[in-house]
Design a protein around this motif. Structure first.
Motif, mmCIF file in Angstrom:
data_model
loop_
_atom_site.group_PDB
_atom_site.id
_atom_site.type_symbol
_atom_site.label_atom_id
_atom_site.label_comp_id
_atom_site.label_asym_id
_atom_site.label_seq_id
_atom_site.Cartn_x
_atom_site.Cartn_y
_atom_site.Cartn_z
ATOM 1 N N PRO A 1 0.830 -1.217 0.000
ATOM 2 C CA PRO A 1 0.000 0.000 0.000
ATOM 3 C C PRO A 1 0.860 1.262 0.000
ATOM 4 O O PRO A 1 1.882 1.345 0.667
ATOM 5 N N TYR A 2 0.429 2.246 -0.766
ATOM 6 C CA TYR A 2 1.275 3.406 -1.059
ATOM 7 C C TYR A 2 0.825 4.692 -0.368
ATOM 8 O O TYR A 2 1.425 5.746 -0.596
ATOM 9 N N MET A 3 -0.205 4.671 0.452
ATOM 10 C CA MET A 3 -0.652 5.883 1.128
ATOM 11 C C MET A 3 0.412 6.364 2.114
ATOM 12 O O MET A 3 0.957 5.573 2.892
ATOM 13 N N MET A 4 0.684 7.660 2.116
ATOM 14 C CA MET A 4 1.724 8.204 2.988
ATOM 15 C C MET A 4 1.444 7.939 4.460
ATOM 16 O O MET A 4 2.367 7.746 5.250
ATOM 17 N N VAL A 5 0.162 7.924 4.825
ATOM 18 C CA VAL A 5 -0.208 7.718 6.228
ATOM 19 C C VAL A 5 0.300 6.367 6.745
ATOM 20 O O VAL A 5 0.516 6.195 7.942
ATOM 21 N N LEU A 6 0.521 5.416 5.854
ATOM 22 C CA LEU A 6 0.995 4.084 6.231
ATOM 23 C C LEU A 6 2.520 3.980 6.268
ATOM 24 O O LEU A 6 3.061 2.934 6.619
ATOM 25 N N HIS A 7 3.203 5.075 5.904
ATOM 26 C CA HIS A 7 4.666 5.051 5.814
ATOM 27 C C HIS A 7 5.303 6.266 6.491
ATOM 28 O O HIS A 7 6.276 6.817 5.997
ATOM 29 N N GLY A 8 4.732 6.662 7.608
ATOM 30 C CA GLY A 8 5.322 7.760 8.369
ATOM 31 C C GLY A 8 4.519 9.044 8.348
ATOM 32 O O GLY A 8 4.749 9.936 9.156
ATOM 33 N N GLY A 9 3.593 9.184 7.393
ATOM 34 C CA GLY A 9 2.733 10.362 7.360
ATOM 35 C C GLY A 9 3.299 11.498 6.532
ATOM 36 O O GLY A 9 4.473 11.530 6.168
ATOM 37 N N ILE A 10 2.438 12.455 6.255
ATOM 38 C CA ILE A 10 2.790 13.539 5.338
ATOM 39 C C ILE A 10 3.881 14.443 5.903
ATOM 40 O O ILE A 10 4.738 14.929 5.164
ATOM 41 N N LYS A 11 3.895 14.670 7.222
ATOM 42 C CA LYS A 11 4.942 15.509 7.807
ATOM 43 C C LYS A 11 6.312 14.862 7.616
ATOM 44 O O LYS A 11 7.301 15.548 7.341
ATOM 45 N N HIS A 12 6.365 13.550 7.759
ATOM 46 C CA HIS A 12 7.612 12.808 7.546
ATOM 47 C C HIS A 12 8.081 12.957 6.101
ATOM 48 O O HIS A 12 9.264 13.208 5.846
ATOM 49 N N PHE A 13 7.154 12.827 5.147
ATOM 50 C CA PHE A 13 7.514 12.933 3.738
ATOM 51 C C PHE A 13 7.947 14.358 3.382
ATOM 52 O O PHE A 13 8.837 14.556 2.558
ATOM 53 N N LYS A 14 7.313 15.329 3.994
ATOM 54 C CA LYS A 14 7.681 16.727 3.726
ATOM 55 C C LYS A 14 9.107 17.013 4.188
ATOM 56 O O LYS A 14 9.844 17.763 3.542
ATOM 57 N N LYS A 15 9.523 16.392 5.294
ATOM 58 C CA LYS A 15 10.904 16.554 5.757
ATOM 59 C C LYS A 15 11.881 15.897 4.791
ATOM 60 O O LYS A 15 12.965 16.410 4.524
ATOM 61 N N LEU A 16 11.491 14.730 4.267
ATOM 62 C CA LEU A 16 12.348 14.031 3.313
ATOM 63 C C LEU A 16 12.403 14.743 1.970
ATOM 64 O O LEU A 16 13.436 14.714 1.285
ATOM 65 N N MET A 17 11.282 15.373 1.593
ATOM 66 C CA MET A 17 11.171 16.064 0.308
ATOM 67 C C MET A 17 10.633 17.468 0.537
ATOM 68 O O MET A 17 9.435 17.718 0.400
ATOM 69 N N PRO A 18 11.492 18.406 0.924
ATOM 70 C CA PRO A 18 11.025 19.766 1.209
ATOM 71 C C PRO A 18 10.275 20.411 0.045
ATOM 72 O O PRO A 18 9.444 21.301 0.273
ATOM 73 N N LYS A 19 10.546 19.964 -1.171
ATOM 74 C CA LYS A 19 9.884 20.557 -2.337
ATOM 75 C C LYS A 19 8.559 19.878 -2.669
ATOM 76 O O LYS A 19 7.933 20.195 -3.683
ATOM 77 N N MET A 20 8.112 18.953 -1.833
ATOM 78 C CA MET A 20 6.809 18.346 -2.046
ATOM 79 C C MET A 20 5.737 19.410 -1.870
ATOM 80 O O MET A 20 5.654 20.056 -0.828
ATOM 81 N N THR A 21 4.908 19.595 -2.898
ATOM 82 C CA THR A 21 3.958 20.707 -2.891
ATOM 83 C C THR A 21 2.506 20.291 -3.083
ATOM 84 O O THR A 21 1.623 21.147 -3.139
#
Length: 209
Positions: free
Chosen positions: A21-41
């Motif tokens: 499953p590919y939902m961000m909530v299942l892999h650390g959440g959106i805040k986690h992804f934003k830290k990994l990818m600051p340019k995520m918009t």
């Protein structure tokens, strides 16, 4: 402008239905992804099943507020799967049917395909479900809603295609009350039909999958 993002759904009920499953909530959440990818918009809130759509926008209001506070825009995706697993029976991933506003005539009485000997059928979605989805997204001020035509590899015949265009006209009308724009998503659509979508003034998005 190109916006970079992923799919997410804080209300997902498809954790076991989709392998990996590919939902961000299942892999650390959106805040986690934003830290990994600051340019995520951007993020696409992808409702895979209609039972994931809440009856009220209040259920999603905090998620939307927190996501936008990160500088991330939100679009949404219309449900298109039905989980056929039953309680008390061993759960199987991809035990699904597809659900669309217009069921293709050639698959009304036969399966679309088989996965592990399980038949996949096409189900019609009542318009009332779309009305509720539009209302919820409208209150959340979502600007765009992506809508499948069909499954890749299957094309509507002329009669079914006219029915689909009629549905899109109806969807545009009720969506306009909320400044929400439906987007016809590629996949299961011919070049000629893409031209017709654009000639009607509908907007499109391209699914790279």
């Amino acid at each position: 402008m190109v916006k970079i993002g992923f799919c997410d759904n804080p209300l997902t009920q498809s954790r076991k239905l989709i392998p990996n499953p590919y939902m961000m909530v299942l892999h650390g959440g959106i805040k986690h992804f934003k830290k990994l990818m600051p340019k995520m918009t951007a993020v696409e809130v992808q409702f895979l099943q209609w039972k994931e759509v809440p009856s009220s926008s209040k259920t999603l209001s905090k998620y939307f507020r927190d996501t936008r506070a990160l500088g991330v825009d939100i679009v949404a995706h219309t449900p298109f799967l039905v989980d056929k697993n039953k309680k008390g029976i061993l759960y199987k991933s991809l035990n699904i049917d597809y659900c669309w506003p217009v069921v293709p005539s050639q698959y009304k009485n036969k399966p679309l395909a088989k996965i592990n000997d399980a038949e996949i059928n096409a189900k019609k979605v009542p318009l009332s479900k779309f009305k509720n989805l539009i209302h919820v997204l409208g209150e959340l001020k979502v600007p765009y809603l992506t809508v499948h035509v069909m499954k890749a590899g299957i094309i509507y015949n002329d009669k079914d295609w006219k029915s689909y265009l009629k549905f899109m006209k109806w969807l545009y009308k009720i969506s306009s009350r909320y400044n929400l724009t439906p987007l016809v998503e590629t996949g299961g659509i011919s070049d000629r039909q893409i031209e017709e979508v654009l000639s009607h003034g509908f907007k499109m998005n391209f699914d790279p999958a």
